[in-house]
Design a protein around this motif. Structure first.
Motif, PDB file in Angstrom:
ATOM      1  N   ALA A  41       0.801  -1.221   0.000  1.00 43.92           N
ATOM      2  CA  ALA A  41       0.000   0.000   0.000  1.00 43.92           C
ATOM      3  C   ALA A  41       0.840   1.280   0.000  1.00 43.92           C
ATOM      4  N   VAL A  42       2.057   1.230   0.528  1.00 46.41           N
ATOM      5  CA  VAL A  42       2.883   2.439   0.604  1.00 46.41           C
ATOM      6  C   VAL A  42       3.607   2.666  -0.712  1.00 46.41           C
ATOM      7  N   PRO A  43       4.114   3.873  -0.970  1.00 49.37           N
ATOM      8  CA  PRO A  43       4.934   4.094  -2.158  1.00 49.37           C
ATOM      9  C   PRO A  43       6.137   3.151  -2.153  1.00 49.37           C
ATOM     10  N   LEU A  44       6.316   2.429  -3.231  1.00 48.93           N
ATOM     11  CA  LEU A  44       7.392   1.441  -3.312  1.00 48.93           C
ATOM     12  C   LEU A  44       8.134   1.595  -4.628  1.00 48.93           C
ATOM     13  N   GLN A  45       9.440   1.754  -4.546  1.00 49.22           N
ATOM     14  CA  GLN A  45      10.293   1.812  -5.727  1.00 49.22           C
ATOM     15  C   GLN A  45      10.973   0.454  -5.891  1.00 49.22           C
TER      16      GLN A  45
END
Length: 217
Positions: free
Chosen positions: A134-138
């Motif tokens: 759910a969190v921003p993931l690179q």
């Protein structure tokens, strides 16, 4: 949890490297409702464990396999007195291992409650759980990574919170730019840029590529 207790108001991010990246994807998916982290990056992660275990047994990659397996076997033998109390194992069995798959089948899988290596690979390959993060993931991968195959590259549409970066060159956690005389470690520059974008609510898909930072890969 410790950092959250000490710094409850501070933003927190995590970077997972190689196998640690696959573990981080699993964590973010499992604890998606309360991950503690605000954003994350995974670099050269073997998101399909079975495919990567097969890949490292081929061609030049065997050199890496030999190095890693030797280190893992030494550690297992050093901890043998602890391992034999947890799983069915012998010193001879450890010494005779010749593949990472064999190591995972004999030690990693049973030690962590899996039936065998195949069961471990199936349940823990991060490729299956990317959509649950759910969190921003690179996610950063290189096509010439000697540990990887096309299987680690998602063949499905990723949610907007995932910034997937696939490069032709970079090896396994290499990503060197600049020149031989003056190498530049691209990851050390691009990771802060990504988190600054997140902090400033700037589009996370505008991360500079290696050659855009230093002029060459």
């Amino acid at each position: 949890k410790y950092l959250q207790q000490q710094l409850p108001e501070q933003r927190k991010v995590a970077v997972g490297i190689s196998l640690g990246g696959n573990m981080l994807v699993n964590y973010l998916a499992r604890y998606r409702d309360d991950p503690i982290l605000d954003a994350a990056t995974v670099v050269s992660a073997p998101l399909d464990l079975a495919a990567c275990a097969q890949r490292i047994e081929q061609g030049f990659s065997k050199i890496y396999r030999t190095y890693l397996l030797s280190s893992m076997k030494r550690n297992a033998l050093r901890k043998y007195s602890l391992l034999e109390n947890e799983i069915s194992i012998t010193r001879q069995g450890i010494e005779q291992l010749t593949t990472l798959y064999g190591f995972d089948d004999l030690i990693t899988a049973p030690l962590h409650g899996f039936r065998n290596a195949d069961d471990y690979y199936q349940q823990c390959s991060g490729i299956h759980y990317l959509k649950q993060v759910a969190v921003p993931l690179q996610v950063i991968h290189a096509r010439d990574d000697p540990f990887m195959t096309e299987a680690v590259i998602p063949d499905f549409t990723l949610p907007k919170n995932i910034n997937y970066q696939l490069y032709d060159h970079g090896g396994h956690v290499g990503f060197l730019s600049g020149s031989a005389l003056k190498p530049e470690f691209w990851l050390e520059s691009v990771l802060p840029v990504y988190y600054e974008c997140i902090r400033d609510s700037v589009c996370s898909h505008s991360i500079p590529r290696p050659n855009e930072i230093y002029g060459s890969e």
